[in-house]
Write a protein that holds these residues in place. Structure first.
Motif, PDB file in Angstrom:
ATOM      1  N   VAL A 287       7.756  -2.601  -6.532  1.00 27.79           N
ATOM      2  CA  VAL A 287       8.968  -3.396  -6.395  1.00 27.79           C
ATOM      3  C   VAL A 287       9.145  -3.852  -4.944  1.00 27.79           C
ATOM      4  O   VAL A 287       9.230  -3.025  -4.032  1.00 27.79           O
ATOM      5  N   LEU A 288       9.192  -5.156  -4.731  1.00 27.61           N
ATOM      6  CA  LEU A 288       9.496  -5.700  -3.410  1.00 27.61           C
ATOM      7  C   LEU A 288      10.995  -5.897  -3.238  1.00 27.61           C
ATOM      8  O   LEU A 288      11.550  -5.677  -2.180  1.00 27.61           O
ATOM      9  N   HIS A 289      11.636  -6.384  -4.317  1.00 23.42           N
ATOM     10  CA  HIS A 289      13.085  -6.586  -4.248  1.00 23.42           C
ATOM     11  C   HIS A 289      13.676  -6.381  -5.630  1.00 23.42           C
ATOM     12  O   HIS A 289      13.063  -6.726  -6.637  1.00 23.42           O
ATOM     13  N   TRP A 290      14.907  -5.852  -5.643  1.00 25.13           N
ATOM     14  CA  TRP A 290      15.557  -5.544  -6.911  1.00 25.13           C
ATOM     15  C   TRP A 290      17.025  -5.940  -6.807  1.00 25.13           C
ATOM     16  O   TRP A 290      17.809  -5.257  -6.178  1.00 25.13           O
ATOM     17  N   GLY A 291      17.392  -7.075  -7.374  1.00 26.00           N
ATOM     18  CA  GLY A 291      18.803  -7.406  -7.398  1.00 26.00           C
ATOM     19  C   GLY A 291      19.136  -8.799  -6.910  1.00 26.00           C
ATOM     20  O   GLY A 291      18.322  -9.520  -6.338  1.00 26.00           O
ATOM     21  N   TYR A 292      20.391  -9.132  -7.114  1.00 26.62           N
ATOM     22  CA  TYR A 292      20.941 -10.442  -6.816  1.00 26.62           C
ATOM     23  C   TYR A 292      21.042 -10.687  -5.320  1.00 26.62           C
ATOM     24  O   TYR A 292      21.442  -9.808  -4.555  1.00 26.62           O
ATOM     25  N   LEU A 293      20.684 -11.897  -4.900  1.00 27.91           N
ATOM     26  CA  LEU A 293      20.781 -12.304  -3.506  1.00 27.91           C
ATOM     27  C   LEU A 293      21.884 -13.347  -3.367  1.00 27.91           C
ATOM     28  O   LEU A 293      21.733 -14.473  -3.847  1.00 27.91           O
ATOM     29  N   PRO A 294      23.016 -13.002  -2.769  1.00 30.77           N
ATOM     30  CA  PRO A 294      24.112 -13.972  -2.654  1.00 30.77           C
ATOM     31  C   PRO A 294      23.816 -15.120  -1.709  1.00 30.77           C
ATOM     32  O   PRO A 294      24.430 -16.179  -1.793  1.00 30.77           O
ATOM     33  N   SER A 295      22.852 -14.937  -0.806  1.00 33.30           N
ATOM     34  CA  SER A 295      22.491 -15.997   0.129  1.00 33.30           C
ATOM     35  C   SER A 295      21.449 -16.912  -0.500  1.00 33.30           C
ATOM     36  O   SER A 295      20.391 -16.455  -0.947  1.00 33.30           O
ATOM     37  N   LYS A 296      21.729 -18.216  -0.525  1.00 36.69           N
ATOM     38  CA  LYS A 296      20.772 -19.178  -1.075  1.00 36.69           C
ATOM     39  C   LYS A 296      19.469 -19.153  -0.287  1.00 36.69           C
ATOM     40  O   LYS A 296      18.378 -19.253  -0.859  1.00 36.69           O
ATOM     41  N   ASP A 297      19.575 -19.047   1.040  1.00 36.94           N
ATOM     42  CA  ASP A 297      18.368 -19.035   1.860  1.00 36.94           C
ATOM     43  C   ASP A 297      17.492 -17.843   1.525  1.00 36.94           C
ATOM     44  O   ASP A 297      16.264 -17.964   1.424  1.00 36.94           O
ATOM     45  N   ASP A 298      18.104 -16.674   1.356  1.00 34.11           N
ATOM     46  CA  ASP A 298      17.336 -15.483   0.999  1.00 34.11           C
ATOM     47  C   ASP A 298      16.691 -15.647  -0.374  1.00 34.11           C
ATOM     48  O   ASP A 298      15.545 -15.245  -0.593  1.00 34.11           O
ATOM     49  N   TYR A 299      17.453 -16.226  -1.286  1.00 31.80           N
ATOM     50  CA  TYR A 299      16.944 -16.408  -2.648  1.00 31.80           C
ATOM     51  C   TYR A 299      15.715 -17.318  -2.659  1.00 31.80           C
ATOM     52  O   TYR A 299      14.676 -16.995  -3.247  1.00 31.80           O
ATOM     53  N   PHE A 300      15.804 -18.453  -1.975  1.00 23.96           N
ATOM     54  CA  PHE A 300      14.679 -19.374  -1.975  1.00 23.96           C
ATOM     55  C   PHE A 300      13.524 -18.872  -1.115  1.00 23.96           C
ATOM     56  O   PHE A 300      12.365 -19.187  -1.373  1.00 23.96           O
ATOM     57  N   ARG A 301      13.831 -18.075  -0.116  1.00 26.47           N
ATOM     58  CA  ARG A 301      12.770 -17.439   0.657  1.00 26.47           C
ATOM     59  C   ARG A 301      11.970 -16.493  -0.237  1.00 26.47           C
ATOM     60  O   ARG A 301      10.742 -16.421  -0.172  1.00 26.47           O
ATOM     61  N   ALA A 302      12.690 -15.766  -1.085  1.00 25.99           N
ATOM     62  CA  ALA A 302      12.010 -14.854  -2.010  1.00 25.99           C
ATOM     63  C   ALA A 302      11.115 -15.623  -2.975  1.00 25.99           C
ATOM     64  O   ALA A 302       9.968 -15.221  -3.235  1.00 25.99           O
ATOM     65  N   LEU A 303      11.614 -16.736  -3.499  1.00 23.98           N
ATOM     66  CA  LEU A 303      10.802 -17.538  -4.407  1.00 23.98           C
ATOM     67  C   LEU A 303       9.592 -18.141  -3.688  1.00 23.98           C
ATOM     68  O   LEU A 303       8.498 -18.227  -4.258  1.00 23.98           O
ATOM     69  N   CYS A 304       9.780 -18.549  -2.448  1.00 22.81           N
ATOM     70  CA  CYS A 304       8.666 -19.130  -1.689  1.00 22.81           C
ATOM     71  C   CYS A 304       7.560 -18.110  -1.431  1.00 22.81           C
ATOM     72  O   CYS A 304       6.397 -18.481  -1.268  1.00 22.81           O
ATOM     73  N   MET A 305       7.930 -16.840  -1.397  1.00 27.66           N
ATOM     74  CA  MET A 305       6.942 -15.809  -1.157  1.00 27.66           C
ATOM     75  C   MET A 305       6.248 -15.329  -2.431  1.00 27.66           C
ATOM     76  O   MET A 305       5.232 -14.650  -2.377  1.00 27.66           O
ATOM     77  N   ALA A 306       6.804 -15.676  -3.590  1.00 25.03           N
ATOM     78  CA  ALA A 306       6.215 -15.247  -4.857  1.00 25.03           C
ATOM     79  C   ALA A 306       5.055 -16.164  -5.242  1.00 25.03           C
ATOM     80  O   ALA A 306       4.976 -17.321  -4.824  1.00 25.03           O
ATOM     81  N   ASP A 307       4.154 -15.628  -6.054  1.00 26.79           N
ATOM     82  CA  ASP A 307       3.007 -16.399  -6.543  1.00 26.79           C
ATOM     83  C   ASP A 307       3.245 -16.941  -7.945  1.00 26.79           C
ATOM     84  O   ASP A 307       2.857 -18.066  -8.262  1.00 26.79           O
ATOM     85  N   VAL A 308       3.865 -16.130  -8.787  1.00 27.43           N
ATOM     86  CA  VAL A 308       4.064 -16.468 -10.193  1.00 27.43           C
ATOM     87  C   VAL A 308       5.528 -16.246 -10.548  1.00 27.43           C
ATOM     88  O   VAL A 308       6.130 -15.257 -10.121  1.00 27.43           O
ATOM     89  N   VAL A 309       6.107 -17.144 -11.324  1.00 29.11           N
ATOM     90  CA  VAL A 309       7.467 -16.963 -11.828  1.00 29.11           C
ATOM     91  C   VAL A 309       7.396 -16.895 -13.351  1.00 29.11           C
ATOM     92  O   VAL A 309       6.700 -17.682 -13.988  1.00 29.11           O
ATOM     93  N   ILE A 310       8.101 -15.930 -13.922  1.00 24.05           N
ATOM     94  CA  ILE A 310       8.008 -15.650 -15.351  1.00 24.05           C
ATOM     95  C   ILE A 310       9.340 -15.918 -16.034  1.00 24.05           C
ATOM     96  O   ILE A 310      10.402 -15.563 -15.520  1.00 24.05           O
ATOM     97  N   SER A 311       9.284 -16.509 -17.207  1.00 20.41           N
ATOM     98  CA  SER A 311      10.434 -16.547 -18.116  1.00 20.41           C
ATOM     99  C   SER A 311      10.036 -15.879 -19.423  1.00 20.41           C
ATOM    100  O   SER A 311       8.939 -16.126 -19.944  1.00 20.41           O
TER     101      SER A 311
END
Length: 403
Positions: A287-311
């Protein structure tokens, strides 16, 4: 203030859309809302609330609301609002929304939606003329739509393939949540997460700093390309997003001793499925991160660092979070169902959890193949730069007798 905006559940993607409309319309609109709490009560009683709180005005020309509001009730209680041109925006289909328990469905919420877009015979005839609606007994269904989306398809106009006429025609595209998406270069500064609201769940507060520290370390390390596959799941922590299937696949990867990291993003509410706490314990150091990020910048930074996104969603009209992640450079893996085949090329779809596991298994063994991949779909049409003008045009149109 010619546009009256009403949102009975002012949070998440509902709030995001209304905020964008307010920014776009500025002084030409007025917004009335209710907090994003107790959704079922809002669906049942919002019309009575807004009947009392929305003042009468001769300036209103258009009423724009989401389908949480029972529009039929409001216009019956307020005949002055019933005379306006009305645009109803469907974020979900309550007739097909997954039930969490094996019990009799409360049909009130789907019935509310039916009443809100029910049209008299002359208007249905107009729709049949302009968008090719075909009669099926007493029902009206646009040709080519999957069954889940038929109930909201009557909101389209002749030049679009989107509910409420909010985007240009694209082959096979029937969507409802077109909240703003910019170009990839401006993601952290402009995008809004579809799964977020204004405040974080207190159960997730403890992990806020965990992400920034770990991702900064990963980015600056010499073995950046050799790091394990980073998987993101940026969805609400609720049953309709099917977290059970997602975590079962991850735990199977763990059992196989395959290297990966995971960031479980999105907002949690009062009732959190048990699988979250169970999976966190088993996944451990993955686990790198677990939970909601209220900051938009933090949220998109996390997505930018990910390789795969799952639904793993069981109900989805559009899926803003998935498209946002693609803008951030993630390789999407989505069910071959719901709205996803209309947005993502076949390469990014899976039919069973076993297929999802096999795809992730291969990616865990060769993460470089994902990192070098260039997304093959088209997402430009979902940007607010494109859709903003469509909304302006829709909300600037003068009422007509056939509307």
């Amino acid at each position: 203030m010619s546009v009256l905006l009403i949102e009975a559940f002012h949070g998440g993607s509902h709030k995001q859309l209304m905020d964008l409309l307010q920014e776009e319309l500025q002084d030409d609109c007025v917004l009335y809302t209710l907090p994003a709490k107790k959704w079922h009560w809002k669906a049942r009683t919002a019309a009575l609330y807004f009947m009392q709180t929305v003042p009468a005005s001769a300036n209103y020309r258009i009423l724009f609301a989401s389908s949480v509001l029972n529009l039929a009730e409001l216009t019956a209680l307020r005949p002055d609002l019933g005379k306006l041109k009305k645009v109803l925006y469907f974020h979900e289909n309550q007739l097909a929304y997954p039930v969490q328990k094996c019990q009799e469905r409360d049909f009130q919420y789907g019935y509310n939606q039916i009443l809100s877009w029910f049209m008299p015979e002359h208007k249905l005839a107009h729709l049949e003329k302009v968008i090719g609606v075909k009669r099926n007994g007493d029902a009206y269904h646009p040709e080519g739509l999957p069954g889940q989306q038929k109930s909201s398809a009557l909101m389209k106009n002749s030049n679009t393939h989107c509910e409420s006429g909010l985007c240009e025609a694209q082959p096979g595209l029937y969507t409802t949540q077109h909240e703003g998406l910019p170009s990839p270069l401006t993601v952290p500064a402009r995008l809004n997460t579809s799964e977020a609201s204004e405040s974080a769940n207190p159960c997730q507060e403890e992990d806020k700093e965990h992400l920034t520290f770990n991702l900064s370390h990963i980015l600056s390390g010499p073995d950046y390309q050799q790091r394990p596959l980073h998987i993101a799941w940026p969805h609400r922590w609720e049953h309709d997003k099917d977290p059970e299937t997602f975590f079962k696949v991850l735990l199977k990867l763990k059992e196989k001793d395959l290297p990966f990291h995971v960031s479980v993003l999105g907002e949690a509410f009062t009732e959190i499925p048990d699988i979250f706490s169970e999976a966190k314990k088993v996944l451990g150091s993955s686990v790198l991160h677990w939970g909601y990020l209220p900051s938009k910048d933090d949220y998109f930074r996390a997505l930018c660092m990910a390789d795969v996104v799952i639904s793993t969603a069981k109900h989805e009209f559009f899926g803003v979070a998935m498209v946002e992640a693609v803008y951030c450079g993630c390789y999407p893996l989505c069910p071959k169902a719901l709205v996803y085949p209309e947005i993502f090329p076949a390469e990014y779809l899976y039919s069973t959890p076993e297929q999802l596991f096999k795809r992730l298994q291969n990616f865990c063994k060769r993460p470089d193949t994902v990192r070098k991949h260039l997304y093959k779909g088209e997402t430009a049409g979902f940007s607010w730069a494109v859709l903003g003008s469509k909304f302006r045009s829709l909300l600037a149109a003068e009422p007509r007798e056939d509307l």
